[in-house]
Design an enzyme around this catalytic site. Structure first.
Site, short mmCIF file in Angstrom:
data_model
loop_
_atom_site.label_atom_id
_atom_site.label_comp_id
_atom_site.label_asym_id
_atom_site.label_seq_id
_atom_site.Cartn_x
_atom_site.Cartn_y
_atom_site.Cartn_z
N TYR A 11 45.69 21.47 6.60
CA TYR A 11 44.75 21.54 5.48
C TYR A 11 45.11 20.57 4.35
CZ TYR A 11 42.35 25.69 7.21
OH TYR A 11 41.59 26.55 7.94
N ARG A 153 47.45 20.05 -3.97
CA ARG A 153 46.45 20.90 -4.59
C ARG A 153 45.21 20.85 -3.73
NH1 ARG A 153 47.14 19.29 -10.98
NH2 ARG A 153 48.61 20.94 -11.53
N LYS A 237 53.67 23.57 -9.02
CA LYS A 237 52.87 24.27 -8.01
C LYS A 237 53.28 25.74 -7.91
CE LYS A 237 49.91 24.80 -4.71
NZ LYS A 237 50.23 24.49 -3.33
N ASN A 241 50.55 28.86 -9.31
CA ASN A 241 50.03 29.89 -8.42
C ASN A 241 50.64 31.25 -8.69
OD1 ASN A 241 48.03 28.60 -6.86
ND2 ASN A 241 49.60 27.50 -5.73
N GLY A 289 45.57 36.11 -0.20
CA GLY A 289 46.13 35.49 1.00
C GLY A 289 46.18 33.99 0.84
N CYS A 292 49.00 29.64 -0.68
CA CYS A 292 49.37 29.32 -2.06
C CYS A 292 49.74 30.58 -2.84
CB CYS A 292 48.23 28.58 -2.76
SG CYS A 292 47.97 26.92 -2.12
N ARG A 360 45.68 32.49 7.30
CA ARG A 360 47.08 32.64 6.88
C ARG A 360 47.24 33.63 5.74
NH1 ARG A 360 48.88 26.57 5.83
NH2 ARG A 360 46.80 26.59 4.86
#
Length: 454
Positions: A11, A153, A237, A241, A289, A292, A360
């Protein structure tokens, strides 16, 4: 033009590799899965996402997918985009990053730039990646080659904020490395690129007396402090999150309070969001979920514990958000007033968020485990992810069912799960885990409706 290597075509890596190719770079896309490489060579994406599928079609011949690491010797910029999951004990798993670093080290040359995009805890680049690169190459980081971090990101399913325009933050071991990384990202992105400065002026508050009272101003101390820019970039990051996770946990707590007080938390949050200052709004749900929000706080927590401090708020937030599937099942049990093995249930949604095919860390899996432990009979349907699905359509999923539990807010569910359909299938109860269905319409049809906190 420099040749780029992107390690990991998931991704994060795939859209980045495609964007580099679109901007004219020659790109080696390295992935260990031959199936992924074969699909990409045919011009097909293994990820079901319209933005990524379009990006693959636009990459053209500039993108060379491969499983052969020998191709890295041709590249001068190496970008690590491999997964950084947590294990069953919620401990960070750095094996993919370590193996990628070992692979790159064999082909590293003077003047090369290595960029870590994978989410890690602060200190990973210097304490883990750098030694591996130096040992395998015989070169010195910051002198012979440059190491930078640019936290990924990616917002899967978002057609507006994409790899092309999301602002990025970069930091490196040295100022030159930071400049090199920033220059590279500026060459491919439409959004802003922010460098984490290696030196920053220190500001201090100064209280200034005025005729009508006092005001606070900030003035330079006249000195500077050196900042570790690569650590700062790594923390961006994990912390951004974690802030989201903590806020979502808090609204999940408000949802539970609203349930016991007979309030509608969605209406309340909508009202709160009219306040013209402050962040938000955040909304409660059946769980968080993805790679991140459900993972990054665990990385930050692990780093903090390693340094000697247990971050209690992060732990409470993780526990709260992880508990939401269990909360939804408890709500179901109270409403049906009999063992769940005596009714049939439709579980709608597997992926962690709407309109993507990524399962995930989805709350679905914990929900599934709880239902299985209680001996429940349930159908599963997700139009985006077929692996867990045991029926062919929404209509089939609702056949002979007493209650619905909605896990994922796919557009197809929003549009097709109407009061009329639910009534025609004889549904008695709806647990709306995303507060996205027609509450008033469902109740008007004589069906019991419960959202999270409403």
């Amino acid at each position: 033009m420099k040749k780029i290597a992107v390690i990991g075509l998931g991704y994060v890596g795939l859209p980045l590799a495609c964007l580099c190719a679109k901007r004219g770079y020659e790109v080696i896309g390295l992935d260990k899965k031959q199936k992924i490489v074969d699909l990409l060579r045919e011009g097909k994406s293994h990820i079901k996402d319209e933005v990524i599928e379009k990006a693959v079609s636009e990459a053209g011949n500039n993108l060379v997918p491969t499983t052969d690491p020998e191709k890295l010797k041709e590249c001068t910029i190496h970008i690590i985009c491999v997964p950084t999951p947590v294990d069953e004990k919620k401990e960070p798993d750095l094996v993919p990053v370590e193996k990628s670093s070992e692979t790159i080290s064999k082909y590293l040359k003077l003047g090369d730039l290595v960029i870590l995009e994978s989410t890690v805890f602060p200190g990973t680049s210097e304490e883990i990646v750098l030694p591996i690169l130096e040992k395998g190459s015989g070169l010195k980081g910051g002198k012979d080659f440059y190491l930078a971090h640019c936290p990924e990101r990616v917002n899967p399913g978002d057609t507006f904020w994409t790899t092309e325009n999301i602002p990025r933050v970069v930091g490196a071991l040295t100022k030159k490395g930071t400049d090199m990384a920033a220059e590279f990202y500026q060459s491919i992105l439409g959004g802003e690129v922010y460098e984490v400065e290696s030196i920053k002026k220190v500001l201090r508050p100064k209280i200034i007396k005025e005729e009508k009272g006092y005001r606070i101003n900030t003035i330079p101390l006249g000195s500077i402090t050196k900042m570790n820019s690569i650590k700062d970039a790594e923390a961006v990051k994990a912390m951004e999150n974690t802030v989201r996770d903590v806020n979502i946990a808090f609204v999940n707590e408000l949802a539970k309070i609203s349930d016991v007080l007979g309030l509608d938390v969605v209406d309340i949050i909508d009202g709160m969001s009219t306040k013209p200052f402050g962040k938000g709004p955040f909304y409660p749900g059946i769980g968080v979920g993805g790679h991140c929000i459900a993972v990054d706080p665990e990385w930050l927590k692990a780093a903090s514990i390693k340094a000697g401090y247990m971050p209690k708020i992060i732990q409470i937030s993780r526990d709260t958000n992880n508990s939401m599937p269990e909360y939804a099942v408890e709500m179901l049990e109270k409403l049906v007033k009999k063992p769940l093995k005596e009714i049939k249930i439709a579980v709608l949604g597997v992926t962690y968020k709407g309109n993507i095919d990524d399962p995930r860390e989805s709350p679905f899996y914990y929900l599934k485990k709880i239902l299985q432990q209680k001996g429940a009979d349930f159908n599963v349907f997700d139009p985006w992810y077929g692996k867990e699905t045991n029926v062919d359509s929404i209509e089939d999923a609702l056949e002979g069912v007493y209650s619905v539990i909605l896990v994922t807010d796919h557009n197809e569910f929003r549009e097709k799960i109407t009061p009329k359909l639910l009534e025609s299938k004889g549904i008695k109860l709806v647990i709306d885990g995303r507060n996205c269905l027609d509450k008033k319409g469902i109740e008007k049809a004589g069906i019991l409706y419960r959202g999270i906190g409403r």
